[in-house]
Design a protein around this motif. Structure first.
Motif, PDB file in Angstrom:
ATOM      1  N   LYS A   1       0.837  -1.208   0.000  1.00 61.66           N
ATOM      2  CA  LYS A   1       0.000   0.000   0.000  1.00 61.66           C
ATOM      3  C   LYS A   1       0.869   1.255   0.000  1.00 61.66           C
ATOM      4  O   LYS A   1       0.609   2.205  -0.733  1.00 61.66           O
ATOM      5  CB  LYS A   1      -0.930   0.024   1.212  1.00 61.66           C
ATOM      6  N   ALA A   2       1.888   1.257   0.840  1.00 64.44           N
ATOM      7  CA  ALA A   2       2.772   2.425   0.939  1.00 64.44           C
ATOM      8  C   ALA A   2       3.502   2.685  -0.382  1.00 64.44           C
ATOM      9  O   ALA A   2       3.782   3.834  -0.726  1.00 64.44           O
ATOM     10  CB  ALA A   2       3.777   2.223   2.072  1.00 64.44           C
ATOM     11  N   LEU A   3       3.790   1.631  -1.122  1.00 62.98           N
ATOM     12  CA  LEU A   3       4.503   1.761  -2.390  1.00 62.98           C
ATOM     13  C   LEU A   3       3.562   1.947  -3.576  1.00 62.98           C
ATOM     14  O   LEU A   3       4.019   2.200  -4.691  1.00 62.98           O
ATOM     15  CB  LEU A   3       5.388   0.527  -2.614  1.00 62.98           C
ATOM     16  N   GLY A   4       2.273   1.764  -3.353  1.00 61.15           N
ATOM     17  CA  GLY A   4       1.306   1.915  -4.435  1.00 61.15           C
ATOM     18  C   GLY A   4       1.342   0.773  -5.430  1.00 61.15           C
ATOM     19  O   GLY A   4       1.100   0.969  -6.624  1.00 61.15           O
ATOM     20  N   VAL A   5       1.661  -0.425  -4.947  1.00 60.38           N
ATOM     21  CA  VAL A   5       1.709  -1.604  -5.810  1.00 60.38           C
ATOM     22  C   VAL A   5       0.869  -2.711  -5.169  1.00 60.38           C
ATOM     23  O   VAL A   5       0.406  -2.577  -4.036  1.00 60.38           O
ATOM     24  CB  VAL A   5       3.167  -2.105  -6.016  1.00 60.38           C
TER      25      VAL A   5
END
Length: 114
Positions: free
Chosen positions: A55-59
């Motif tokens: 989630k933090a990396l947007g993947v």
């Protein structure tokens, strides 16, 4: 020793322009744990941490774990992709630029030709 997961995590973090501290804050873990994940073999990674990192990396978690998405492509498309992955970086960049030109809306393409 870094693993493929470690290298993928570092690459995704840098591509997201996040520092180790920024990723740690966004994922709710410590900076030292991010360092450990990027530089050592971690025997067990909890699903919660994996989901939070993704989630933090947007993947997706599949992207983070390196699992290829299921492909539903014609044999011709797969053959093209096999050729593509063997190309050098400069040729890949040129091909991506060409594909981006085709991907633009038709009205913009027509407007630029004038």
């Amino acid at each position: 020793m870094a693993t493929s997961f470690s290298l993928r995590l570092r690459r995704l973090r840098k591509n997201s322009s996040l520092t180790m501290e920024g990723l740690a804050n966004a994922a709710g873990i410590s900076k030292s744990y991010v360092w450990e994940l990027e530089n050592r073999e971690v025997p067990h990674l909890s699903v919660k941490v994996l989901v939070d990192l993704a989630k933090a990396l947007g993947v997706t978690t599949q992207d983070l774990m390196g699992e290829p998405p299921p492909l539903q492509a014609s044999p011709e498309d797969l053959q093209f992709f096999r050729k593509y992955i063997r190309m050098d970086r400069a040729d890949k960049d040129r091909l991506r630029t060409m594909v981006d030109l085709f991907d633009r809306p038709a009205a913009k393409r027509a407007g630029r030709r004038r």
